[in-house]
Design a protein around this motif. Structure first.
Motif, PDB file in Angstrom:
ATOM      1  N   LYS A 317       0.854  -1.193   0.000  1.00 50.93           N
ATOM      2  CA  LYS A 317       0.000   0.000   0.000  1.00 50.93           C
ATOM      3  C   LYS A 317       0.887   1.239   0.000  1.00 50.93           C
ATOM      4  CE  LYS A 317      -3.881  -0.286   2.374  1.00 50.93           C
ATOM      5  NZ  LYS A 317      -4.860  -0.456   3.480  1.00 50.93           N
ATOM      6  N   GLY A 318       0.447   2.260  -0.731  1.00 52.45           N
ATOM      7  CA  GLY A 318       1.192   3.502  -0.794  1.00 52.45           C
ATOM      8  C   GLY A 318       0.301   4.699  -0.527  1.00 52.45           C
ATOM      9  N   VAL A 319       0.840   5.678   0.183  1.00 51.71           N
ATOM     10  CA  VAL A 319       0.165   6.956   0.423  1.00 51.71           C
ATOM     11  C   VAL A 319       1.101   8.054  -0.055  1.00 51.71           C
ATOM     12  CG1 VAL A 319      -0.969   8.463   2.087  1.00 51.71           C
ATOM     13  CG2 VAL A 319      -0.986   5.979   2.451  1.00 51.71           C
ATOM     14  N   LEU A 320       0.628   8.884  -0.987  1.00 52.85           N
ATOM     15  CA  LEU A 320       1.492   9.868  -1.630  1.00 52.85           C
ATOM     16  C   LEU A 320       0.856  11.241  -1.583  1.00 52.85           C
ATOM     17  CD1 LEU A 320       2.212   7.569  -4.685  1.00 52.85           C
ATOM     18  CD2 LEU A 320       3.780   8.003  -2.797  1.00 52.85           C
ATOM     19  N   ASP A 321       1.650  12.212  -1.151  1.00 56.84           N
ATOM     20  CA  ASP A 321       1.165  13.584  -1.008  1.00 56.84           C
ATOM     21  C   ASP A 321       2.130  14.529  -1.729  1.00 56.84           C
ATOM     22  OD1 ASP A 321      -0.455  15.668  -0.244  1.00 56.84           O
ATOM     23  OD2 ASP A 321      -0.083  15.475   1.903  1.00 56.84           O
ATOM     24  N   ASP A 322       1.726  15.794  -1.851  1.00 58.04           N
ATOM     25  CA  ASP A 322       2.549  16.831  -2.478  1.00 58.04           C
ATOM     26  C   ASP A 322       2.940  16.394  -3.897  1.00 58.04           C
ATOM     27  OD1 ASP A 322       2.418  18.269  -0.037  1.00 58.04           O
ATOM     28  OD2 ASP A 322       4.092  17.099   0.741  1.00 58.04           O
ATOM     29  N   ARG A 323       4.247  16.407  -4.200  1.00 51.29           N
ATOM     30  CA  ARG A 323       4.730  15.984  -5.517  1.00 51.29           C
ATOM     31  C   ARG A 323       5.465  14.644  -5.450  1.00 51.29           C
ATOM     32  NH1 ARG A 323       4.551  19.749  -9.545  1.00 51.29           N
ATOM     33  NH2 ARG A 323       3.905  21.848  -8.944  1.00 51.29           N
ATOM     34  N   ALA A 324       5.143  13.861  -4.461  1.00 52.78           N
ATOM     35  CA  ALA A 324       5.810  12.565  -4.290  1.00 52.78           C
ATOM     36  C   ALA A 324       5.398  11.594  -5.394  1.00 52.78           C
ATOM     37  CB  ALA A 324       5.464  11.980  -2.924  1.00 52.78           C
TER      38      ALA A 324
END
Length: 443
Positions: A317-324
Motif C-alpha cells: 500500500k502507498g500513500v502519496l502527497d505533495d509531488r511525491a
C-alpha cells in the motif's frame, strides 16, 4: 548508463581496496574484481532497463559519495541512537557502513548463534569463514543490475547471522544501519542463514542524520527446510538521502518467509525483495510506502515459484502527497514444474494531492497449468462517500480525511507483531502526515 560516473568510482577503487574486508582471500578478491568490471562497463541502472523504467538515478550519478575509511566508530549522538534502537531486542549497530562493537547490545545471545561483522566473519575460525564463501553471492548475482555490482565490489562491512538448526530465538535481532556523515556512502553486505527447523525474527533499520548520503545495502537470506524467518525492514533515512536496499531470499522445502517493508524516508529510495520458493514453501510480502514533498519511492518485488504446492501472498500500500512519486513493480513467476501454486498479489495506492503520482506494474508469468493466481491494483483518492459519512457523525472534513488516511496506512502497521517496532513505525507515519484530530491511541 553514465560511464563517467563509473570511471570516477573505479579510479578511486584502488585507493579504497586495501581497506576492504577479505582482500587477502583469493575467492573474494576475484569476485570483487569481476563485479568492479561489470560496474565499470555499465554503471548504475538506467531507465532504459525495463525494471528501472520508472526510477531515474541520475541524481546519484551527479554526486561522488565516498566510503568512511575510519576503522574506529565516529562520535554518535547517544540520545538519537537510543531512539533508533528497539527495546527487548538484540541490537547490532553499523555506523557509516562499519560495525560498531561498543554501540551494539548482544548480551544474552545464545552461544550457538553466530552474529558478527562481515569483516570479522571473513577472518574468523574455520567453522565460520567457510559459511561466507559458501553463501556470499549465491542468492543474487552481481550481474543482476548496477547496484548489486557496486555493492559487491565496494562493500566495506556488513553482518553475518547464522541461526543453527532447531534454534528458536527468544528475542528479535535488530540490524541497525546509521549514517552520520555528509556525502558518505554506506555499502554493507549481510548474510542471514536460518537452519532447518529454526525460527527467527530480524529487523533491518536504516536511519541517518539530516545529510545527503548514499546507502547501498544488500542482504542475502537462506532459509533451510521447515525453518521460519520473519524479516522487517524500516527505512527512515534522511530526507536528503539516497537509498538502495536489496533483499534476496532462497527458501528450502516447507520454509516460511514473511517480509514487512516500511519505506518512509529518503529523497530517492529503491527496495528490491526477491525470493526463490521451493516445494510447499510459504511466502508473505507486506509493504507500506509513504511519500511527501518530492520523494521518489520504488518498491520492486519478484516471487519465483520453482516447485509445486507453494503459497505466496503479497499486499503493498502507498500513500502519496505533495509531488511525491511511488512506484510498485510486483512480479510473480510460476515455473513449469510449479503445479498447485497458490499466489495472490495486491497493490493499493492513495493519492492525497493532484500532483502526486503512482506507477504500478503487477506481472504474472505462469508456465504451469494447474495453479490459482491473481492480482489487483487500485490508484485513487479518498472515497468521498466515506468522508461524508464521517461528517454526518459530527466530524469535520479535515479530521475525517486524516482519519481515513491513517486507517488506510495503519492496516499495514497493525501487521507488526513486535510492540517496540510497531510503536516506532507508527510514530514515523504520524510524523509524515497531518495529525489534526488524530489520537495515537486510536491507531
Amino acid at each position: 548508463m553514465n560511464t563517467a560516473t563509473a570511471s570516477r568510482y573505479t579510479a578511486e577503487y584502488q585507493t579504497l581496496a586495501p581497506t576492504l574486508p577479505g582482500q587477502t582471500l583469493p575467492w573474494l578478491k576475484q569476485l570483487r574484481c569481476r563485479a568492479l568490471e561489470k560496474f565499470s562497463a555499465h554503471g548504475f541502472p538506467s531507465p532504459r532497463e525495463e525494471e528501472w523504467r520508472y526510477t531515474n538515478v541520475s541524481a546519484i550519478e551527479k554526486k561522488l559519495f565516498s566510503p568512511s575509511l575510519s576503522l574506529t566508530t565516529p562520535p554518535v549522538d547517544k540520545v538519537w541512537l537510543k531512539g533508533c534502537q528497539l527495546e527487548d531486542a538484540w541490537s547490532v549497530v553499523l555506523v557509516n557502513g562499519r560495525f560498531s562493537a561498543e554501540l551494539s547490545v548482544l548480551d544474552g545471545l545464545p552461544e550457538a548463534v553466530s552474529l558478527m561483522s562481515m569483516a570479522d566473519a571473513l577472518t574468523a575460525s574455520p567453522a565460520i569463514a567457510p559459511l561466507v564463501e559458501k553463501y556470499l553471492g549465491q542468492a543474487v548475482n552481481y550481474s543482476e543490475h548496477g547496484f548489486i555490482a557496486f555493492n559487491t565490489a565496494w562493500f566495506t562491512d556488513g553482518l553475518l547471522l547464522h541461526v543453527p538448526a532447531g534454534q528458536v530465538l527468544a528475542k528479535p535481532v535488530q540490524l541497525l544501519h546509521v549514517v552520520t556523515q555528509a556525502e558518505t556512502m554506506a555499502t554493507t553486505r549481510t548474510i542471514i542463514i536460518v537452519g532447518e527447523m529454526a525460527e527467527a525474527k530480524v529487523i533491518e533499520t536504516f536511519a541517518g542524520v539530516d545529510n545527503s548520503y548514499l546507502t547501498a545495502a544488500v542482504t542475502e537470506v537462506f532459509i533451510d527446510q521447515n525453518a521460519d524467518l520473519t524479516l522487517y525492514k524500516m527505512q527512515s533515512e534522511s530526507e536528503k538521502a539516497y537509498h538502495f536496499g536489496g533483499t534476496y531470499v532462497k527458501q528450502g522445502k516447507d520454509a516460511r518467509f514473511t517480509h514487512h517493508n516500511f519505506a518512509l524516508g529518503g529523497l530517492l529510495a529503491r527496495s528490491d525483495i526477491l525470493t526463490d520458493m521451493d516445494q510447499a514453501s510459504e511466502c508473505e510480502l507486506n509493504g507500506l510506502y509513504l511519500g511527501v514533498k518530492r520523494q521518489h519511492i520504488d518498491s520492486h518485488t519478484r516471487i519465483n515459484h520453482l516447485k509445486p504446492h507453494a503459497i505466496s501472498r503479497e499486499i503493498y500500500k502507498g500513500v502519496l502527497d505533495d509531488r511525491a512519486r511511488g512506484v510498485f513493480q510486483g512480479r510473480v513467476i510460476v515455473a513449469e514444474d510449479a503445479q498447485k501454486t497458490d499466489s495472490q498479489m495486491n497493490n493499493r495506492n492513495l493519492l492525497l494531492s493532484d500532483n502526486a503520482e503512482a506507477d504500478t506494474k503487477p506481472q504474472l508469468e505462469i508456465y504451469a497449468d494447474d495453479v490459482k493466481c491473481g492480482h489487483g491494483v487500485t490508484v485513487g483518492q479518498l472515497d468521498e462517500s466515506s468522508v461524508f459519512y464521517l461528517q454526518s457523525r459530527c466530524i469535520d472534513e479535515e479530521t475525517a480525511r486524516n482519519m481515513l488516511t491513517f486507517a488506510f496506512a495503519n492496516e499495514m502497521v497493525d501487521k507488526i507483531r513486535i510492540k517496540s517496532l510497531h510503536d516506532k513505525v507508527l510514530e514515523q507515519v504520524l510524523l509524515r502526515f497531518p495529525q489534526e484530530g488524530i489520537e495515537k491511541s486510536w491507531l
